[in-house]
Design a protein around this motif. Structure first.
Motif, PDB file in Angstrom:
ATOM      1  N   CYS A 112       2.918  25.219  -6.845  1.00 47.86           N
ATOM      2  CA  CYS A 112       2.347  26.556  -6.938  1.00 47.86           C
ATOM      3  C   CYS A 112       1.044  26.631  -6.149  1.00 47.86           C
ATOM      4  CB  CYS A 112       2.103  26.873  -8.413  1.00 47.86           C
ATOM      5  SG  CYS A 112       1.248  28.420  -8.688  1.00 47.86           S
TER       6      CYS A 112
ATOM      7  N   TYR B  86      -1.294  28.698  -6.813  1.00 43.81           N
ATOM      8  CA  TYR B  86      -2.368  29.114  -7.720  1.00 43.81           C
ATOM      9  C   TYR B  86      -2.828  27.982  -8.636  1.00 43.81           C
ATOM     10  CZ  TYR B  86      -1.000  33.709  -6.092  1.00 43.81           C
ATOM     11  OH  TYR B  86      -0.704  34.775  -5.290  1.00 43.81           O
ATOM     12  N   CYS B  87      -1.863  27.410  -9.386  1.00 43.53           N
ATOM     13  CA  CYS B  87      -2.276  26.395 -10.364  1.00 43.53           C
ATOM     14  C   CYS B  87      -2.125  24.977  -9.817  1.00 43.53           C
ATOM     15  CB  CYS B  87      -1.500  26.562 -11.669  1.00 43.53           C
ATOM     16  SG  CYS B  87       0.278  26.356 -11.516  1.00 43.53           S
TER      17      CYS B  87
ATOM     18  N   CYS C 156       5.397  32.078 -10.301  1.00 43.52           N
ATOM     19  CA  CYS C 156       5.275  30.753 -10.907  1.00 43.52           C
ATOM     20  C   CYS C 156       5.586  30.863 -12.403  1.00 43.52           C
ATOM     21  CB  CYS C 156       3.861  30.232 -10.688  1.00 43.52           C
ATOM     22  SG  CYS C 156       3.543  28.672 -11.508  1.00 43.52           S
TER      23      CYS C 156
ATOM     24  N   ASN D 275       4.816  28.701 -14.583  1.00 44.49           N
ATOM     25  CA  ASN D 275       3.751  28.066 -15.356  1.00 44.49           C
ATOM     26  C   ASN D 275       2.565  29.010 -15.563  1.00 44.49           C
ATOM     27  OD1 ASN D 275       2.296  25.780 -16.565  1.00 44.49           O
ATOM     28  ND2 ASN D 275       1.041  25.933 -14.729  1.00 44.49           N
ATOM     29  N   CYS D 276       2.038  29.584 -14.457  1.00 43.15           N
ATOM     30  CA  CYS D 276       0.827  30.407 -14.586  1.00 43.15           C
ATOM     31  C   CYS D 276       1.099  31.884 -14.347  1.00 43.15           C
ATOM     32  CB  CYS D 276      -0.253  29.916 -13.619  1.00 43.15           C
ATOM     33  SG  CYS D 276       0.136  30.183 -11.887  1.00 43.15           S
TER      34      CYS D 276
HETATM   35 ZN   LIG Z   1       1.300  28.333 -10.985  1.00 45.62          ZN
END
Ligand SMILES: [Zn+2]
Length: 76
Positions: free
Chosen positions: A21, A23-24, A57, A59-60
């Protein structure tokens, strides 16, 4: 006589891939979503105004746009 116009947005999950990702920074499943915006008259969709491919994503929840060529490259 009157016309009833509206915009409808539909999202379709195309596929899920495993990637890092932006972002994270985690290696997590990324959903590739096709979002279509349609012009409808009397609740009947007539025209597709906009087609956007998004990568989300799991996850985030970070969302980024994909171009058509990027999506084709990912599908292989
Ligand atoms: Zn992410």
């Amino acid at each position: 006589m009157f016309f009833l116009f509206g915009l409808t947005t539909r999202e379709n999950l195309q596929f899920t891939r495993s990637a890092t990702c932006h972002y994270c920074g985690l290696h997590a499943p990324q959903q590739v979503i096709l979002r279509k915006t349609k012009l409808s008259v009397f609740f009947i969709p007539l025209l597709t105004l906009k087609r956007t491919r998004l990568q989300v994503c799991t996850n985030c929840g970070g969302t980024s746009r994909l171009s058509g060529s990027e999506q084709r490259a990912l599908a292989h």
